[in-house]
Design an enzyme around this catalytic site. Sequence first.
Site, PDB file in Angstrom:
ATOM      1  CE  LYS A 190      60.797  36.692  25.050  1.00 29.99           C
ATOM      2  NZ  LYS A 190      59.434  36.727  23.847  1.00 29.99           N
ATOM      3  CB  THR A 216      33.437  42.688  47.020  1.00 28.64           C
ATOM      4  OG1 THR A 216      33.250  41.628  47.675  1.00 28.64           O
ATOM      5  CG2 THR A 216      33.050  43.274  46.603  1.00 28.64           C
ATOM      6  CB  VAL A 255      33.814  41.097  53.630  1.00 33.25           C
ATOM      7  CG1 VAL A 255      32.238  40.872  54.618  1.00 33.25           C
ATOM      8  CG2 VAL A 255      34.469  42.717  53.564  1.00 33.25           C
ATOM      9  CB  SER A 256      33.369  36.963  51.472  1.00 36.38           C
ATOM     10  OG  SER A 256      34.141  37.017  50.658  1.00 36.38           O
ATOM     11  CB  SER A 305      35.959  53.743  50.456  1.00 40.92           C
ATOM     12  OG  SER A 305      35.271  53.566  51.270  1.00 40.92           O
ATOM     13  CB  CYS A 307      57.970  31.738  20.849  1.00 38.63           C
ATOM     14  SG  CYS A 307      56.170  32.684  19.676  1.00 38.63           S
ATOM     15  CG  ASP A 352      29.391  58.264  53.863  1.00 39.46           C
ATOM     16  OD1 ASP A 352      27.858  58.154  53.544  1.00 39.46           O
ATOM     17  OD2 ASP A 352      29.348  57.680  53.772  1.00 39.46           O
ATOM     18  CG  MET A 373      54.702  21.023  24.495  1.00 45.70           C
ATOM     19  SD  MET A 373      55.628  22.836  25.316  1.00 45.70           S
ATOM     20  CE  MET A 373      56.066  23.571  23.530  1.00 45.70           C
TER      21      MET A 373
END
Length: 532
Positions: free
Chosen positions: A358, A135, A196-197, A109, A435, A90, A282
């Site tokens: 981690k 979006t 917006v929505s 923006s 783990c 713009d 699990m």
Amino acid sequence: MDRIDLSLYLVTDRSLLAGKDFLETLEQALLGGVTVVQIREKTSDTAEFLQLAQESKTLCDRYEIPLIINDRIDIALAVNARGVHLGQSDMPIGIARRLMPAGSIIGISCNSLDEVRRARDAGADYIGLGAVWETQTKRLTKPPIGVRGLGVMLEALDGSDIKAVAIGGIKSTNLARLMHGSWSQTNHGLDGVAVVSDIVASPEPKKAAQILKSIFMACKTAVSPFDRSFTSPRSRDEILDNVLNIMSSVRTRSPLVHQITNVVVSNQSANITLAMGASPIMATAPEEMSDLAKLSGALLVNIGTLRAESLEGMSKGGYFANASKTPVILDPVGIGASDFRKSFVNEILNCWQPSVIKGNAGELAVLAGSSEAASRGVDSLGGFQHPVSFVKQLARKERCIILLTGETDYISDGRRVLLLKNGDPMLGQITGSGCMLGSCIAAYCAAANASANEGNHELEGKLTRGGDLLSATVGAVLTLTIASELARKREDVRGIGTFLPALIDEVAALRPETVRRLARVEEVEETLTNAV
């Protein structure tokens, strides 16, 4: 600029009204707490746009809410709007400034750091950062920047009066994640969110706005480890006191620990959880995640084995854990092994907020976008020249506890760094020791979170209930590493085959007084470098 409150910034889109009246919806949004309105009409002709802007201006004036016009300076001038919002294609800010009355608000923006810098230098009053997520209200010409991409852009505004508003896919369901994660390492946060929505398409726009405003304000006032008002353990001895209390709490409370983990070590992870006194579950099915988040004390997400079912389960598991204020521990196992792993971790970290991350040097280097440490599969090759600065900076970037594992373990909450020097070398020779450490952290965080928040209902704006997760992480590391030292000394341990069951036995037998006696913990101070 005449300063305005940007906290809840409504951008209109009449295509989302689904038969509702535009002005009625707008008024309900204003009653719900919207603080600024932008009229965006990309397809209307000038006469239609002008009439809509005039009617909106009259309504906004009634509630003393500023009106911004998207793109069209002529419309803004015609209705005496408070300002205009521009896109990158713009009219330049300087020309718009000359055309608009003195004191007018000009926003723009921005989707990249370069665009933010240009907008800052051109004299924008505020910057719309996004799109954060995908979006449906606007066709994106550039990929979403994600929550974690906002920090460096916000840092570029340091020292200026320019405000920042995030936009793109923002809803009440992801607003807390956005607010928690969108900070620069210099503690520069958002001034508002553009929606917006979630308001315009809602059957109850007033209620939708109230919910968004409530979450935004709660997040703005929530205390984090990076705030001066945050109180954390002040000394090594105080941390150890907390560690021992949490350790005892795990055994008395036996928290349920939900683990989406590596199938190679699932049995070992479950057994080490039981040895600590916690209870493992699990489960990977995405359909279970909402219910399990309400029952579990913590969630461990370990990406060692990525399968179709676990992918969706990990995404939904972290999301519902955040919604339930439950700690989430992320173990990005082998993240550097493939682009798929890297992109998936980036995706989930833009979806939910971890409490603890981690990893070894190679894994955390990939997560941080650093080339200093390399990896081969799940193994780390090399380390960091300044590990203290690295973990502190990464903790600030990711807004969580960071644990860098290795011969020396480094733990940081972004304010302080602790070095832990326990552990037997044999711990690194068995499959799944890292783990299992993730399971230990999850159990300790579950107990710390529960102990700190009994009867505490003031949780809005937080992604965990609280608790000393720094001490919880320290305690988990000490539990496994000290147990490894004790296991290695046993006469029945002759190699890695006999070491693993002995390790589990020693974790089960470990007592607080032993941890205090054997713990090798120190705090270090180092000036932050550009390590991340």
